[in-house]
Write an enzyme that holds these catalytic residues in place. Structure first.
Site, mmCIF file in Angstrom:
data_model
loop_
_atom_site.group_PDB
_atom_site.id
_atom_site.type_symbol
_atom_site.label_atom_id
_atom_site.label_comp_id
_atom_site.label_asym_id
_atom_site.label_seq_id
_atom_site.Cartn_x
_atom_site.Cartn_y
_atom_site.Cartn_z
ATOM 1 N N GLU A 5 -0.842 -9.162 -0.280
ATOM 2 C CA GLU A 5 -2.051 -9.440 -0.112
ATOM 3 C C GLU A 5 -2.862 -9.392 -1.336
ATOM 4 O O GLU A 5 -3.922 -10.503 -1.538
ATOM 5 C CB GLU A 5 -2.656 -8.400 0.802
ATOM 6 C CG GLU A 5 -1.799 -8.513 2.309
ATOM 7 C CD GLU A 5 -2.250 -7.358 3.311
ATOM 8 O OE1 GLU A 5 -1.868 -6.373 2.803
ATOM 9 O OE2 GLU A 5 -2.781 -7.520 4.074
ATOM 10 N N ALA A 45 0.773 -1.222 -0.050
ATOM 11 C CA ALA A 45 -0.022 -0.048 -0.010
ATOM 12 C C ALA A 45 0.946 1.182 0.016
ATOM 13 O O ALA A 45 2.112 1.048 0.450
ATOM 14 C CB ALA A 45 -1.025 -0.180 1.396
ATOM 15 N N GLU A 94 4.597 -5.180 7.335
ATOM 16 C CA GLU A 94 3.914 -4.194 8.205
ATOM 17 C C GLU A 94 4.057 -4.068 9.532
ATOM 18 O O GLU A 94 4.070 -2.776 10.094
ATOM 19 C CB GLU A 94 2.357 -4.592 8.065
ATOM 20 C CG GLU A 94 1.449 -4.245 6.762
ATOM 21 C CD GLU A 94 1.822 -5.523 5.794
ATOM 22 O OE1 GLU A 94 2.500 -6.363 6.183
ATOM 23 O OE2 GLU A 94 0.957 -5.396 4.959
ATOM 24 N N GLY A 101 0.733 -4.900 1.016
ATOM 25 C CA GLY A 101 -0.316 -4.987 0.289
ATOM 26 C C GLY A 101 -0.255 -5.872 -1.263
ATOM 27 O O GLY A 101 -1.282 -6.166 -1.809
#
Ligand code: CO8
Length: 267
Positions: A121, A73, A141, A118
């Site tokens: 993910e 992200a 993270e 992300g």
């Protein structure tokens, strides 16, 4: 189809190649990209001429095609998030991520480099992952003081088991493509220059089967995964019944008995 700032979409031979393209940020996912993904997937799902979606990452700003799938992200967007904004960002991602998981088309992530946070993910939201041998997977993270928020704590444990998922998330250690294959995080590992050909070859093989049957099988696997086995098998029996009412079932079985190739057309 809509125009996008951060995505490229090419459709040929019933395969959509959807490329996340933010060269300056190694294809990191910001809000605009998540919204564009949602729009693109909504439009793709409505099209009968697309049977498989291949999701990949575009080149970096130096033109290196195999640097990054998605480097996470967008940290520059998240740095000032309040708790409410962070939650909204997570929910914003979950809509296109669930589309990848549940849409009637098969989704293949062609992972061409970094799949971090992300990025790992979003690859896990796809049905199948094929990685170039230089790919790197990680959930970094906790090193940033947050937790995976695009489904990583849930999908990673489901794919590789709780112990490996906890190790990856607690240590932030990256996993190379060979290890990702060994632990079941990816389906195949190939040389970078073979990545798209391999993904397209698998897509063509899937397209050669009954497309409606493939989409019902996808729904059966997804829906049954979190059910108890008794109800899951009953749900499967019901969906099996649905596939028995199709043109493709009659054609597929008749063609077998007549020793000819089947002409499967349902979708
Ligand atoms: N966000 C924003 N920008 C990024 C990101 C990112 N995730 N990753 C790379 N970039 C940018 C860099 O800032 C840099 O920009 P600039 O050239 O303007 O300085 C450019 O991309 C190139 O990156 P590097 O110069 O760092 O390239 P290197 O080859 O030296 O390193 C790495 C590549 C190792 C991938 C490195 O860029 C890196 O560590 N990136 C961050 C990886 C990361 O931590 N990802 C996880 C982010 S957190 C996350 O994904 C949470 C998801 C859930 C959110 C839920 C919210 C509710």
């Amino acid at each position: 189809m809509s125009d996008f700032n951060n995505l490229k979409l090419e459709v040929a031979e019933e395969i959509a190649v959807l490329t996340i393209s933010r060269p300056a940020a190694l294809n990191a996912l910001n809000s605009e990209t998540l919204d564009e993904l949602n729009t693109a997937l909504t439009e793709i799902e409505a099209r009968d001429d697309i049977k498989v979606v291949i999701l990949t990452g575009g080149p970096d700003k130096k033109g290196n095609e195999f640097k990054s799938f998605v480097a996470g992200a967008d940290i520059s967007e998240m740095v000032n998030f309040t708790a409410a904004e962070a939650r909204a960002f997570g929910m914003r991602a979950s809509v296109p991520f669930f589309k990848l998981m549940n849409m009637r088309q098969v989704t293949i992530a062609a992972v061409n480099g970094f799949a971090l946070g992300g990025g790992c993910e979003i690859s896990m939201a796809c049905d199948i992952r094929i990685a170039s041998d230089n790919a790197t997977f990680a959930q970094p993270e906790t090193g940033l003081g947050i937790i995976p928020g695009f489904g990583g704590t849930q999908r990673l444990a489901r794919l590789v088991g709780m112990g490996r998922a906890k190790e990856m998330i607690f240590t932030c250690d990256s996993v190379d493509a060979a290890e990702a294959y060994r632990i079941g995080l990816v389906n195949k590992v190939v040389a970078p220059e073979e990545l798209m050909n391999t993904a397209k070859a698998m897509a063509k093989k899937i397209i050669s089967k009954g497309s409606y049957a493939v989409s019902v099988a996808k729904a059966a696997i997804n829906n049954g995964y979190d059910m108890d086995i008794k109800n899951a098998v009953e749900m499967e029996a019901n969906l099996f019944g649905v596939t028995c009412s199709t043109h493709d079932k009659t054609e597929g079985m008749t063609a077998f008995l007549e020793r000819r190739a089947a002409d499967l057309t349902d979708f």
